[in-house]
Design a protein around this motif. Structure first.
Motif, PDB file in Angstrom:
ATOM      1  N   GLU A  76       0.858  -1.188   0.000  1.00  0.00           N
ATOM      2  CA  GLU A  76       0.000   0.000   0.000  1.00  0.00           C
ATOM      3  C   GLU A  76       0.895   1.239   0.000  1.00  0.00           C
ATOM      4  OE1 GLU A  76      -3.247   0.411  -0.251  1.00  0.00           O
ATOM      5  OE2 GLU A  76      -3.634  -1.735  -0.343  1.00  0.00           O
ATOM      6  N   PRO A  77       0.591   2.233  -0.838  1.00  0.00           N
ATOM      7  CA  PRO A  77       1.417   3.432  -0.867  1.00  0.00           C
ATOM      8  C   PRO A  77       1.296   4.227   0.433  1.00  0.00           C
ATOM      9  CG  PRO A  77      -0.495   3.685  -2.282  1.00  0.00           C
ATOM     10  CD  PRO A  77      -0.500   2.278  -1.796  1.00  0.00           C
ATOM     11  N   VAL A  78       2.412   4.843   0.828  1.00  0.00           N
ATOM     12  CA  VAL A  78       2.452   5.634   2.050  1.00  0.00           C
ATOM     13  C   VAL A  78       1.789   6.990   1.837  1.00  0.00           C
ATOM     14  CG1 VAL A  78       3.990   6.658   3.767  1.00  0.00           C
ATOM     15  CG2 VAL A  78       4.547   4.462   2.761  1.00  0.00           C
ATOM     16  N   GLY A  79       1.952   7.539   0.671  1.00  0.00           N
ATOM     17  CA  GLY A  79       1.376   8.846   0.361  1.00  0.00           C
ATOM     18  C   GLY A  79       1.278   9.032  -1.140  1.00  0.00           C
ATOM     19  N   PRO A  80       0.907  10.252  -1.547  1.00  0.00           N
ATOM     20  CA  PRO A  80       0.730  10.498  -2.983  1.00  0.00           C
ATOM     21  C   PRO A  80       2.036  10.484  -3.774  1.00  0.00           C
ATOM     22  CG  PRO A  80       0.329  12.494  -1.717  1.00  0.00           C
ATOM     23  CD  PRO A  80       0.519  11.397  -0.733  1.00  0.00           C
ATOM     24  N   TRP A  81       3.155  10.505  -3.131  1.00  0.00           N
ATOM     25  CA  TRP A  81       4.459  10.485  -3.807  1.00  0.00           C
ATOM     26  C   TRP A  81       4.985   9.056  -4.019  1.00  0.00           C
ATOM     27  CZ3 TRP A  81       3.513  11.602   1.250  1.00  0.00           C
ATOM     28  CH2 TRP A  81       4.068  10.725   2.182  1.00  0.00           C
ATOM     29  N   ASP A  82       4.321   8.062  -3.455  1.00  0.00           N
ATOM     30  CA  ASP A  82       4.838   6.691  -3.431  1.00  0.00           C
ATOM     31  C   ASP A  82       4.352   5.881  -4.628  1.00  0.00           C
ATOM     32  OD1 ASP A  82       6.239   4.558  -2.520  1.00  0.00           O
ATOM     33  OD2 ASP A  82       4.894   4.075  -0.866  1.00  0.00           O
ATOM     34  N   LEU A  86      -5.263  -6.165  -9.748  1.00  0.00           N
ATOM     35  CA  LEU A  86      -4.829  -5.366 -10.892  1.00  0.00           C
ATOM     36  C   LEU A  86      -5.859  -4.336 -11.332  1.00  0.00           C
ATOM     37  CD1 LEU A  86      -3.086  -7.999 -13.168  1.00  0.00           C
ATOM     38  CD2 LEU A  86      -2.043  -5.958 -12.208  1.00  0.00           C
ATOM     39  N   THR A  87      -7.140  -4.600 -11.070  1.00  0.00           N
ATOM     40  CA  THR A  87      -8.195  -3.728 -11.596  1.00  0.00           C
ATOM     41  C   THR A  87      -8.952  -2.995 -10.495  1.00  0.00           C
ATOM     42  OG1 THR A  87      -9.699  -5.619 -11.684  1.00  0.00           O
ATOM     43  CG2 THR A  87      -8.483  -5.113 -13.691  1.00  0.00           C
ATOM     44  N   VAL A  88      -9.905  -3.648  -9.901  1.00  0.00           N
ATOM     45  CA  VAL A  88     -10.816  -3.004  -8.953  1.00  0.00           C
ATOM     46  C   VAL A  88     -10.134  -2.610  -7.651  1.00  0.00           C
ATOM     47  CG1 VAL A  88     -12.976  -3.332  -7.669  1.00  0.00           C
ATOM     48  CG2 VAL A  88     -12.737  -4.296  -9.960  1.00  0.00           C
ATOM     49  N   LEU A  89      -9.281  -3.451  -7.133  1.00  0.00           N
ATOM     50  CA  LEU A  89      -8.665  -3.210  -5.835  1.00  0.00           C
ATOM     51  C   LEU A  89      -7.233  -2.681  -5.959  1.00  0.00           C
ATOM     52  CD1 LEU A  89      -9.928  -6.432  -4.034  1.00  0.00           C
ATOM     53  CD2 LEU A  89     -10.898  -4.143  -3.958  1.00  0.00           C
ATOM     54  N   ALA A  90      -6.893  -2.080  -7.082  1.00  0.00           N
ATOM     55  CA  ALA A  90      -5.543  -1.543  -7.273  1.00  0.00           C
ATOM     56  C   ALA A  90      -5.309  -0.370  -6.319  1.00  0.00           C
ATOM     57  CB  ALA A  90      -5.349  -1.088  -8.706  1.00  0.00           C
ATOM     58  N   PRO A  91      -4.112  -0.250  -5.761  1.00  0.00           N
ATOM     59  CA  PRO A  91      -3.834   0.872  -4.854  1.00  0.00           C
ATOM     60  C   PRO A  91      -3.821   2.187  -5.624  1.00  0.00           C
ATOM     61  CG  PRO A  91      -1.836  -0.383  -5.257  1.00  0.00           C
ATOM     62  CD  PRO A  91      -2.964  -1.130  -5.900  1.00  0.00           C
ATOM     63  N   GLU A  92      -4.341   3.216  -4.978  1.00  0.00           N
ATOM     64  CA  GLU A  92      -4.402   4.544  -5.597  1.00  0.00           C
ATOM     65  C   GLU A  92      -3.435   5.486  -4.911  1.00  0.00           C
ATOM     66  OE1 GLU A  92      -8.370   5.946  -5.591  1.00  0.00           O
ATOM     67  OE2 GLU A  92      -9.168   4.150  -6.522  1.00  0.00           O
ATOM     68  N   LEU A  93      -2.968   6.462  -5.648  1.00  0.00           N
ATOM     69  CA  LEU A  93      -2.094   7.488  -5.072  1.00  0.00           C
ATOM     70  C   LEU A  93      -2.899   8.596  -4.471  1.00  0.00           C
ATOM     71  CD1 LEU A  93       0.755   7.692  -7.686  1.00  0.00           C
ATOM     72  CD2 LEU A  93       0.794   6.631  -5.475  1.00  0.00           C
ATOM     73  N   GLU A 124       6.212   4.152  -6.561  1.00  0.00           N
ATOM     74  CA  GLU A 124       6.998   2.928  -6.665  1.00  0.00           C
ATOM     75  C   GLU A 124       6.260   1.734  -6.043  1.00  0.00           C
ATOM     76  OE1 GLU A 124      11.313   1.323  -5.157  1.00  0.00           O
ATOM     77  OE2 GLU A 124      11.064   3.452  -5.542  1.00  0.00           O
ATOM     78  N   THR A 125       5.607   1.951  -4.925  1.00  0.00           N
ATOM     79  CA  THR A 125       4.846   0.879  -4.275  1.00  0.00           C
ATOM     80  C   THR A 125       3.668   0.443  -5.140  1.00  0.00           C
ATOM     81  OG1 THR A 125       5.489   1.719  -2.118  1.00  0.00           O
ATOM     82  CG2 THR A 125       3.604   0.225  -2.182  1.00  0.00           C
ATOM     83  N   VAL A 126       3.021   1.399  -5.791  1.00  0.00           N
ATOM     84  CA  VAL A 126       1.913   1.066  -6.689  1.00  0.00           C
ATOM     85  C   VAL A 126       2.416   0.213  -7.853  1.00  0.00           C
ATOM     86  CG1 VAL A 126       0.162   2.014  -8.231  1.00  0.00           C
ATOM     87  CG2 VAL A 126       0.612   3.121  -6.048  1.00  0.00           C
ATOM     88  N   ALA A 127       3.579   0.565  -8.389  1.00  0.00           N
ATOM     89  CA  ALA A 127       4.154  -0.210  -9.487  1.00  0.00           C
ATOM     90  C   ALA A 127       4.538  -1.612  -9.016  1.00  0.00           C
ATOM     91  CB  ALA A 127       5.379   0.503 -10.053  1.00  0.00           C
ATOM     92  N   HIS A 128       5.093  -1.719  -7.823  1.00  0.00           N
ATOM     93  CA  HIS A 128       5.468  -3.038  -7.297  1.00  0.00           C
ATOM     94  C   HIS A 128       4.239  -3.907  -7.050  1.00  0.00           C
ATOM     95  CE1 HIS A 128       9.591  -1.467  -5.730  1.00  0.00           C
ATOM     96  NE2 HIS A 128       9.573  -1.675  -7.034  1.00  0.00           N
TER      97      HIS A 128
END
Length: 116
Positions: free
Chosen positions: A50-56, A109-116, A58-62
């Protein structure tokens, strides 16, 4: 007139006719179980990222990479399952784990993808 049934033949090691089938079943089940454990682990990693904040970004890509890897891995195990079921070494319920893992990876990959 009825003919007498022939007793099952044994090979030179003293095993019955079902021994090669049992060995094939055990090997196929072990191979698929390893594949399912790997796919479950990668799916778990995808969901835990899960991304830490809107700048993360890299976590979304991983997370997307892990979910894609889990989807590919579930496809491979599904194809192996198809081969093993067609050879009658395994039963049809072995189709369920790769299908469920593929659904979980697709959802990440689709519905539950992490958002920034």
């Amino acid at each position: 007139m009825t003919s007498a049934a022939r007793p099952p033949t044994r090979d030179s090691a003293g095993r019955g006719p079902g021994a090669p089938r049992l060995f094939g079943t055990v090997v196929c089940a072990a191979l698929l179980t390893l594949g399912h454990v790997w796919t479950t682990y990668v799916t778990f990693v995808a969901y835990m990222a899960e991304p830490v904040g809107p700048w993360d970004s890299e976590t979304v890509a991983h997370s997307g990479f892990a979910a894609g890897l889990a989807l590919a891995s579930s496809l491979v195990t599904a194809l192996l399952t198809l081969v093993f079921v067609k050879a009658e070494w395994l039963r049809r319920w072995w189709y369920a784990p790769p299908a469920l893992l593929a659904i979980a990876a697709l959802l990440r990959l689709t519905v539950l993808a992490p958002e920034l």
